[in-house]
Design an enzyme around this catalytic site. Structure first.
Site, PDB file in Angstrom:
ATOM      1  CE1 TYR A   1      -4.234  -2.463   4.958  1.00 56.40           C
ATOM      2  CE2 TYR A   1      -3.342  -0.277   4.587  1.00 56.40           C
ATOM      3  CZ  TYR A   1      -3.910  -1.429   4.096  1.00 56.40           C
ATOM      4  OH  TYR A   1      -4.147  -1.547   2.741  1.00 56.40           O
TER       5      TYR A   1
ATOM      6  CB  SER B   1      -0.896   0.009   1.247  1.00 57.02           C
ATOM      7  OG  SER B   1      -1.585   1.242   1.382  1.00 57.02           O
TER       8      SER B   1
END
Length: 265
Positions: free
Chosen positions: A154, A140
């Protein structure tokens, strides 16, 4: 895109970026192994794509500690050789770190970190032996930015996947195996519905968003070019460069100010 050699295994294939990988790889002629928890969605997707390529489905809970081992054993039992591995399954755990039981965090780490490492470890030897392989770890843009409050693990996991992919790429480049961390930014998918942040992110301008189709198409081209870390979209690449140049204290202050727009506390 590469000439199909072996099956393409996609985790988290039942929706979003994973489903899009399945559709685009099928279009290129890759036989597929679709892996996720939702049997109904996998069966529907396989029924659609089996008109183009052979499709196998494996219903598995990749949060289970022995899931990677069991998946590899099932592939061997079926005589399936994997030439294309897309480690895509994942989600964000909303809220602050201490707001969730440890078991919640443990499951996310198993799914997105430990399981990715183990599945790669189990499938890479076959790729090296056959002299061909592609491994895409879906990371990401968050892995390139300072950590934010909320969804605590995350960005840390995605940052790990970037470094992990770099090391694997260097270790396997002389064996016909390419490894890449794919780093999308905001992408139209179910991700924000699952994390409960749809309300926040829907207020963000449209130019911040990409479709899953564009993310995957861009990524498949990038790995064939030999890129090891690929950030989707010009704007996202500019954001990553900006934060790389900024002093760490200033970068963290900017994230602190903006995190309420895309993180749920």
């Amino acid at each position: 895109m590469s000439i199909p050699r072996g099956f393409a295994l996609i985790t988290g294939a039942s929706a979003g970026i994973g489903e899009t990988f399945a559709r685009q790889l099928a279009q290129a002629g890759h036989p597929l192994v679709l892996c996720a928890r939702r049997r109904d969605r996998l069966e529907a997707l396989a029924a659609d794509l089996s008109q183009k390529v052979r499709c196998e489905i494996v219903v598995a809970d990749l949060e289970a500690p022995d899931s990677a081992e069991r998946l590899a054993e099932e592939l061997e039992r079926r005589g399936i050789e994997v030439g294309y591995l897309v480690n895509n399954a994942g989600y964000g755990v909303p809220g602050e770190f201490l707001s969730k039981d440890w078991q919640v965090h443990q499951r996310s780490l198993q799914l997105m970190l430990t399981g990715v490492c183990e599945l790669s470890w189990r499938l890479l030897p076959g790729m090296r032996q056959r002299g061909f392989g592609r491994v895409i770890n879906v990371a990401s843009l968050a892995g390139h930015l300072p950590g934010s409050a909320g969804h605590t693990l995350y960005a840390a996991i995605k940052s790990f996947l970037i470094k992990f992919s770099q090391s694997l790429a260097l270790e396997n480049e002389t064996h016909g195996v390419k490894v890449m961390a794919l780093c999308p930014g905001f992408t139209y998918s179910e991700f924000h519905d699952v994390t409960g942040t749809r309300g926040q992110v829907s207020k963000m301008p449209s130019y911040m968003w990409m479709t899953a189709e564009d993310v995957v198409r861009d990524g498949l081209r990038a790995i064939e070019r030999g890129e090891i870390v690929h950030i989707n979209g010009r704007l996202n690449r500019m954001i990553a460069r900006l934060f790389a140049w900024l002093p760490s204290g200033l970068a963290l202050r900017l994230i602190r100010k903006q995190s309420k727009n895309f993180r749920k506390l």
